[in-house]
Design an enzyme around this catalytic site. Structure first.
Site: not given
Ligand SMILES: [Zn+2]
Length: 444
Positions: A82, A84, A114, A149-150, A176
């Site tokens: 991802h 974002d 991340d 995703e977040e 991840e």
């Molecule tokens: Zn992540």
């Protein structure tokens, strides 16, 4: 900038350059604004021979699906990530969160752990192979970079797998959640994330009778009934002997706990005494249901005895566990009467088999690139896009793995979602080499 003596590979240099450029694009979600990052990746992959599509559920927030077709039928490998990030508060950082600079062998910026690091390593490896003229001898290579995703993936992987399953259908996924190394008892371990826990948040409510707070005998205070229930939540459900926890503890403690699952409690106690952080980050989440009250509320007025009080319990459960069992475990802690229990979130966690051809190839690569290191399965306490791919494609093997060793678990984990997020240049190059080699092995 390279570490001393390191020879930059084409895919390593490409990944580092891409990561710097990705970090300079602010994709804090909300609102995300992933478009410029996705265009950068799409341009890079198009130049390398990929067919790229940008598929958006929300304007300005596309997901990238890039495909490199092979020469004959075979499995589809999907490199997932991802673009974002979570927010960054610049006043809490010692450098600009969107600097994307390299200082002392570290690349700095929000998303460096991340997970723009992994996205850059995946795309760096895939684009380098494509530019060199490599095509899969069998099967095909997908690179999927998601938005959102977040914040739950409603405009990202969840939407993509639901609305465009044929565009992202695959047999193997690398995403991840795993790959960060840690040292224990003189050996190095790498995690392989094989599953994610489920989330079953619920409200516990107590009831009474309202009244003026100056005359307590005339009311029946619901808040006082909630207090003992909160106190009971200091206890947690019993340890679940999950397959992943057993395999993890067996590897660290050098014993075959599967042959004697009762030995798990002692093994965990031993690990807790010697490596408490490893247990807190990796082992505890695998040991069953957790029940954590995070909010409480009762009367809306200072002078009114509450007729209702409630607490929200954040409850995480092993993959596959469904509501009736979660309720039974909660009731075993809270008791069976004097309150009502209402689930407000039900997400059943899922997992992939922890043994597979993909795992064999990851182990083979580690054997060649970090001899003696050991791969151990974990189930993540949090949640990732892997969930949506497992749910959409039953037969797919979906793992979290991005190898990282310069910044080990105890250095890297505190940087995720925190200030001064950064990654080692050498780790980006290490990861790019992993993806380059693994793409070729899976699709040979
Ligand atoms: Zn992540």
């Amino acid at each position: 900038m390279e570490g001393e003596g390191a020879v930059a590979t084409a895919e390593g240099s490409k990944a580092v350059d891409l990561l710097q450029r990705l970090l300079r694009i602010n994709t804090v979600n909300p609102p995300g604004n992933e478009q410029p990052a996705q265009e950068l990746l799409a341009d890079t992959l198009t130049d390398a021979g990929f067919e790229c599509e940008l598929l958006a559920a929300e304007e300005g927030r596309p997901n990238l699906v890039a495909r490199l077709k092979g020469e004959s039928p075979g499995p589809t490998l999907c490199l997932l990530g991802h673009v974002d990030t979570v927010p960054a508060e610049p006043s809490e950082w010692s450098f600009d969160p969107w600097a994307g600079d390299v200082v002392d062998g570290e690349i700095r910026g929000r998303g460096a752990q991340d997970m723009k690091d992994q996205v850059a390593a995946e795309v760096g490896a895939a684009a380098t192979l494509g530019r060199e003229g490599w095509r899969p001898p069998s099967g095909e290579l997908l690179v999927v970079a998601t938005a959102d995703e977040e914040m739950g993936a409603a405009a990202g992987a969840q939407w993509l797998c639901r609305e465009h399953p044929d565009r992202v259908r695959c047999n193997y996924v690398l995403n991840e959640g795993g790959g960060v190394a840690f040292e224990f008892d003189g050996r190095r371990f790498y995690t392989l994330c094989v599953g994610e826990k489920g989330v079953f948040r619920f409200l516990v409510r107590t009831h009474g009778r309202a009244g003026h707070a100056s005359t307590p005998a005339l009311g029946d205070n619901a808040l006082l009934k909630l207090a003992p229930l909160l106190e009971r939540l200091r206890s947690q459900p019993p340890v679940a002997k999950t397959a992943e926890a057993i395999e993890f503890a067996s590897a660290l403690c050098r014993q075959d706990i599967a042959a004697n699952p009762d030995a798990l409690d002692d093994a965990v106690a031993q690990l807790r005494a010697t490596a408490p952080e490893v247990v807190a980050y990796l082992v505890d989440p695998m040991l069953g249901v957790t029940l954590v009250p995070t909010r409480a509320r009762a009367s809306e007025k200072d002078n009114v005895i509450p007729s209702m009080a409630e607490t929200l319990v954040d409850c995480r459960v092993p993959p596959g566990m469904e509501e009736p069992e979660v309720r039974a475990q909660a009731e075993a802690i809270l008791g069976y009467d004097g309150y009502s229990l209402e689930f407000v979130e039900h997400v059943v966690g899922n997992r992939s088999p922890s043994h597979s051809r993909l795992r064999d190839l990851v182990e083979e690569w580690l054997g060649n690139n970090d001899p003696g290191a050991i791969l151990v399965p974990i189930v993540m306490a949090g949640f990732s896009d892997s969930h949506w791919f497992r749910r959409a494609f039953d037969a797919a093997t979906v793992y979290g793995f991005c190898p990282q060793r310069e910044f080990s678990l105890l250095e890297a984990a505190p940087l995720v979602h925190s200030a001064d997020e950064r990654a080692a240049v050498s780790d980006i190059e290490f990861a790019a080499r992993f993806y380059r080699d693994t793409i070729q092995r899976v699709l040979e």
